[in-house]
Design an enzyme around this catalytic site. Sequence first.
Site, short mmCIF file in Angstrom:
data_model
loop_
_atom_site.label_atom_id
_atom_site.label_comp_id
_atom_site.label_asym_id
_atom_site.label_seq_id
_atom_site.Cartn_x
_atom_site.Cartn_y
_atom_site.Cartn_z
CD GLU A 76 -3.83 -6.75 7.86
OE1 GLU A 76 -3.10 -5.78 7.60
OE2 GLU A 76 -5.07 -6.73 7.71
CG ASN A 112 -0.85 2.55 4.56
OD1 ASN A 112 -0.80 3.74 4.24
ND2 ASN A 112 -0.23 1.61 3.88
CB SER A 128 -0.93 0.02 1.23
OG SER A 128 -1.85 -1.04 1.18
N GLY A 168 -2.70 3.72 -4.27
CA GLY A 168 -3.24 4.53 -5.35
C GLY A 168 -4.62 5.08 -5.10
N GLY A 179 -4.72 7.14 2.30
CA GLY A 179 -4.71 8.57 2.00
C GLY A 179 -5.96 9.01 1.27
N GLY A 205 -4.40 -1.90 -0.79
CA GLY A 205 -3.61 -1.60 -1.97
C GLY A 205 -3.33 -0.12 -2.09
CB CYS A 240 -7.21 -0.98 3.51
SG CYS A 240 -6.14 0.48 3.50
CG PHE A 241 -7.25 0.09 -2.61
CD1 PHE A 241 -7.32 1.47 -2.68
CD2 PHE A 241 -7.02 -0.62 -3.79
CE1 PHE A 241 -7.19 2.14 -3.89
CE2 PHE A 241 -6.88 0.05 -5.00
CZ PHE A 241 -6.96 1.43 -5.05
CD GLN A 285 -9.94 3.92 -0.07
OE1 GLN A 285 -9.33 3.86 -1.14
NE2 GLN A 285 -9.36 4.32 1.05
CG HIS A 319 -4.56 -2.78 7.53
ND1 HIS A 319 -4.22 -3.48 6.40
CD2 HIS A 319 -4.49 -1.48 7.19
CE1 HIS A 319 -3.95 -2.64 5.41
NE2 HIS A 319 -4.10 -1.42 5.87
#
Length: 383
Positions: free
Chosen positions: A351, A301, A50, A233, A303, A231, A259-260, A263, A349
């Site tokens: 994990e 993590n 990520s 980007g 942005g 992930g 996380c990603f 989204q 996360h």
Amino acid sequence: MSATRTPAALVLEDGRIFRGSAYGAQGRTLGEVVFCTGMTGYQETLTDPSYRRQIVVQTAPQIGNTGWNDEDDESARIWVAGYVVRDPARTPSSWRSKRGLDEELAAQEIVGISDVDTRTLTRHIREHGAMRAGVFSGDGLVADDEMVAAVAASPAMAGADLAGEVTTAQPYVVPAVGETRFRVAALDLGIKANTPRQLARRGIEVHVLPATSTVEDLLAVGADGVFLSNGPGDPETQRHAIELTKATLQREIPLFGICFGNQILGRALGLGTYKMRYGHRGINIPVIDAATGRVAITAQNHGFALEGEPGQRFDSPFGTAEVSHHCANDDTVEGLRCVDVPAFSVQYHPEAAAGPHDANPLFDDFVSLMHSRRTNTAQEAHR
């Protein structure tokens, strides 16, 4: 600065320059500068996909005390674009260490900088936002205006399509520990190694698939559930993953995203995403469960974030959905749950390597979702 240390510079796109010493490899590297507040787990941070194309600033003043071992990697390589620390350890002190952090950074050609006032740097990022930056040392250290120009010419994170750069080239299987209870297709958008391990411990055979996989690929492995990984980007670029998620929801295959993946699910449900000022990167971020009011301390993590309000219920192409979790610090959307199809996701996360384990039971929730779906399908077949 000692005469034996090689000068280095961290250059921000707004023209601010932080001087220090070369750490790891020497040369030039460009990326988005972000800060991570975790006081432990730097090896997991560095190997987290990520962080692709990001220059990571560690806010903990002393880094490298535990060296580098061969067990804690979250992937096969270091993914950060650059590394910024204040006071690097001279000698590792952990019995698990195989070599020094600076040695590993140099071996993997990661350009870093030490002796930086990371407190001032972090306050600058908080005030002005994450921005493009570069680390320069050795032959890469040139005139200030040249370095600023190089940073200004580098690509921004908004609009960056990076999942294809970190995904696995070929499918692979992580076998279940003990009896195989379920089979899960995990879409690798930048998956961390501890995620399949957590699933495997619950009797799940994990088929990790490339980001380009089709719904037919998911069905071909006989998936009882689909997992959307973390992930790098801009999630807006992931049109294929979003369409694949829609196809999964249409078939009512149990789905869990982190996380990603949170989204991606949100965009599949019709929500928008936006780039945060400086994001959430750390292992002590409080998240509130809207249903229970309970607070979990989480590792994060990211942005980018989903648009929405705490506790919001909304209509989607797949029925009613809700914002199930939000951040106690700033009300950022931290989770989604679908009411009419078997799908949920979180922005953090579970994990948690390294990090707190408050959210680890979410993997059990995924198991329960797959079990319920299997039971309902069996009952329908016998009617």
